[in-house]
Design a protein around this motif. Structure first.
Motif, PDB file in Angstrom:
ATOM      1  N   MET A  99       0.825  -1.213   0.000  1.00  0.00           N
ATOM      2  CA  MET A  99       0.000   0.000   0.000  1.00  0.00           C
ATOM      3  C   MET A  99       0.856   1.259   0.000  1.00  0.00           C
ATOM      4  SD  MET A  99      -3.290  -0.820   2.455  1.00  0.00           S
ATOM      5  CE  MET A  99      -2.404  -1.636   3.802  1.00  0.00           C
ATOM      6  N   SER A 100       1.871   1.301   0.844  1.00  0.00           N
ATOM      7  CA  SER A 100       2.690   2.509   0.932  1.00  0.00           C
ATOM      8  C   SER A 100       3.516   2.726  -0.331  1.00  0.00           C
ATOM      9  CB  SER A 100       3.611   2.430   2.155  1.00  0.00           C
ATOM     10  OG  SER A 100       2.866   2.579   3.344  1.00  0.00           O
ATOM     11  N   ALA A 101       4.167   1.665  -0.801  1.00  0.00           N
ATOM     12  CA  ALA A 101       4.935   1.802  -2.038  1.00  0.00           C
ATOM     13  C   ALA A 101       4.014   2.149  -3.202  1.00  0.00           C
ATOM     14  CB  ALA A 101       5.701   0.516  -2.328  1.00  0.00           C
ATOM     15  N   GLY A 102       2.844   1.507  -3.247  1.00  0.00           N
ATOM     16  CA  GLY A 102       1.901   1.779  -4.319  1.00  0.00           C
ATOM     17  C   GLY A 102       1.374   3.203  -4.292  1.00  0.00           C
ATOM     18  N   ALA A 103       1.137   3.746  -3.098  1.00  0.00           N
ATOM     19  CA  ALA A 103       0.678   5.130  -2.981  1.00  0.00           C
ATOM     20  C   ALA A 103       1.720   6.094  -3.516  1.00  0.00           C
ATOM     21  CB  ALA A 103       0.348   5.442  -1.526  1.00  0.00           C
ATOM     22  N   ALA A 104       2.973   5.852  -3.169  1.00  0.00           N
ATOM     23  CA  ALA A 104       4.047   6.738  -3.645  1.00  0.00           C
ATOM     24  C   ALA A 104       4.148   6.705  -5.163  1.00  0.00           C
ATOM     25  CB  ALA A 104       5.371   6.314  -3.009  1.00  0.00           C
ATOM     26  N   ILE A 105       4.044   5.513  -5.743  1.00  0.00           N
ATOM     27  CA  ILE A 105       4.123   5.392  -7.197  1.00  0.00           C
ATOM     28  C   ILE A 105       2.927   6.083  -7.857  1.00  0.00           C
ATOM     29  CG2 ILE A 105       4.133   3.745  -9.108  1.00  0.00           C
ATOM     30  CD1 ILE A 105       5.513   1.750  -7.120  1.00  0.00           C
ATOM     31  N   ALA A 106       1.743   5.911  -7.261  1.00  0.00           N
ATOM     32  CA  ALA A 106       0.549   6.540  -7.826  1.00  0.00           C
ATOM     33  C   ALA A 106       0.607   8.055  -7.756  1.00  0.00           C
ATOM     34  CB  ALA A 106      -0.691   6.024  -7.089  1.00  0.00           C
ATOM     35  N   LEU A 107       1.238   8.588  -6.714  1.00  0.00           N
ATOM     36  CA  LEU A 107       1.304  10.042  -6.536  1.00  0.00           C
ATOM     37  C   LEU A 107       2.392  10.684  -7.397  1.00  0.00           C
ATOM     38  CD1 LEU A 107       0.076  12.412  -4.881  1.00  0.00           C
ATOM     39  CD2 LEU A 107       1.872  11.983  -3.166  1.00  0.00           C
ATOM     40  N   ARG A 108       3.321   9.895  -7.879  1.00  0.00           N
ATOM     41  CA  ARG A 108       4.500  10.417  -8.560  1.00  0.00           C
ATOM     42  C   ARG A 108       4.191  11.434  -9.668  1.00  0.00           C
ATOM     43  NH1 ARG A 108       8.250   6.698 -12.353  1.00  0.00           N
ATOM     44  NH2 ARG A 108       6.408   7.103 -13.625  1.00  0.00           N
ATOM     45  N   PRO A 109       3.158  11.230 -10.515  1.00  0.00           N
ATOM     46  CA  PRO A 109       2.918  12.205 -11.589  1.00  0.00           C
ATOM     47  C   PRO A 109       2.549  13.603 -11.093  1.00  0.00           C
ATOM     48  CG  PRO A 109       1.819  10.115 -12.067  1.00  0.00           C
ATOM     49  CD  PRO A 109       2.293  10.037 -10.650  1.00  0.00           C
TER      50      PRO A 109
END
Length: 373
Positions: A99-109
């Motif tokens: 969840m945490s890694a995925g959130a960071a990747i999703a927010l990247r743009p």
């Protein structure tokens, strides 16, 4: 990848990779301070996604730091990946990591648009080792503007209300002797533990409301005809706050001292980590999280008695005393199966777990997006 301005962050585009990562962690559980493969897999996932990655962060061999962007504001997504001895991922830290890694990747743009630096901090030893506290002392979190993570549980419970807790290793040392021929020559370290546990049982009548005292004996002797020379155990003392914990912890120690005094043995009562603190919630971030969770179809109407995983102690509490933070619990729909049971480890992979990864990563990303908009 360029974000559409009207499209909120979502983990959908990289969900398959997050599930693979979570299932890999689940299949290879590693306990506190031993998360070498987990740290490596976390670093690989984030490097693939364009993050600058540091392993062995701040001198901790199984800590990871990854960052993206160069904005003046910093948001941190906190990864946990240690497992429980004998139970594997029965607390679902594989899901926390995804969840945490995925959130960071999703927010990247959105990093440039929001003037953000996105940090992912992989933290060892939450299950009793206090890894975040040691990392906090080393400066890992202090310049974050917001720290976020979500924890799996049987049902959704948005507000973390953890006990402060002290973790102690207990050891009595006596003297061995033949239990039939020379019992008077022995000093029974197992009797010391029995006396201590009787004293603790009697203390329970005087325990203040909102406290917990519990533990296990891990070493109790070698043979029934030999008086035990050494016994050991692990004991946890919990209270609502660190201030309330201190006098209770002193009384618990005195129960073990009574065991040593009564049996003429020597007590070694050693902290396993610094005490975990109560939690300070950032109310604005929690309100944003809850609103987006309801919009995503999640529910917070489970009976209160089903939501009590939010009382579990966490070393993110110590971080929250210095950095705005939230630590919501996201439900697998598994009640009465709950954390720290073998059955809970089983539901931390599969369809319900996949939805938790998708929802949790998306919600953390959306919370940060709105918080910094």
């Amino acid at each position: 990848m360029t974000a559409e301005p009207f499209a909120p962050p979502s983990a959908a585009d990289h969900l398959a990779r997050l599930i693979e990562y979570s299932e890999t962690l689940h299949a290879h559980p590693e306990t506190a301070w031993q998360e070498h493969r987990a740290a490596r897999w976390t670093a690989e996932l984030l490097a693939e996604s364009g993050f600058s990655v540091t392993t062995g962060y701040l001198g901790f061999p199984t800590a990871v730091h990854a960052s993206y962007g160069s904005g003046s504001r910093r948001v941190g997504f906190i990864v946990e990946y240690d497992a429980l001895p004998g139970l594997g991922h029965a607390c679902g830290h594989n899901l926390i990591a995804a969840m945490s890694a995925g959130a960071a990747i999703a927010l990247r743009p959105w990093a440039r648009e929001l003037d953000l630096r996105i940090d992912v901090i992989g933290t060892p030893a939450e299950e009793g080792g206090g890894g975040k506290i040691e990392m906090l002392d080393a400066g890992a979190f202090t310049d974050l503007d917001l720290a976020l993570m979500a924890h799996p549980g049987p049902v959704d419970a948005p507000r973390a209300e953890p006990y402060a807790v002290a973790h102690d290793h207990v050891r009595f040392v006596g003297r061995s002797a033949h239990a039939a021929a020379y019992p008077h020559e022995g000093r029974n370290a197992n009797d010391a533990f029995v006396v201590a546990q009787v004293a603790l049982g009697l203390l329970r009548q005087q325990l203040p409301p909102g406290t917990r005292v519990h533990g296990i004996q891990t070493v109790g002797g070698e043979a029934p005809n030999a008086i035990p020379c050494v016994t050991e155990g692990r004991w946890y003392t919990r209270a609502e706050t660190l201030a309330e914990l201190e006098p209770l912890h002193r009384r618990v120690r005195q129960c073990f001292e009574a065991g040593a005094l009564a049996t003429d043995t020597v007590l070694d009562f050693t902290p396993e980590s610094q005490p975990y603190s109560e939690f300070r919630t950032d109310e604005r971030a929690l309100e944003i999280y809850m609103r987006h969770a309801l919009a995503l179809g999640r529910s917070f109407d489970a009976p209160v008695e089903h939501q009590t995983m939010n009382r579990a102690s966490t070393d993110l509490g110590n971080v929250s005393q210095h950095v705005p933070a939230i630590h919501p619990y996201i439900g697998l729909g598994s009640f009465p199966v709950s954390n720290h049971q073998p059955e809970f480890a089983a539901v931390c992979v599969g369809e319900a777990a996949d939805r938790v990864i998708a929802d949790g990563a998306t919600l953390l990303a959306r919370t940060a997006h709105e918080y910094f908009s």
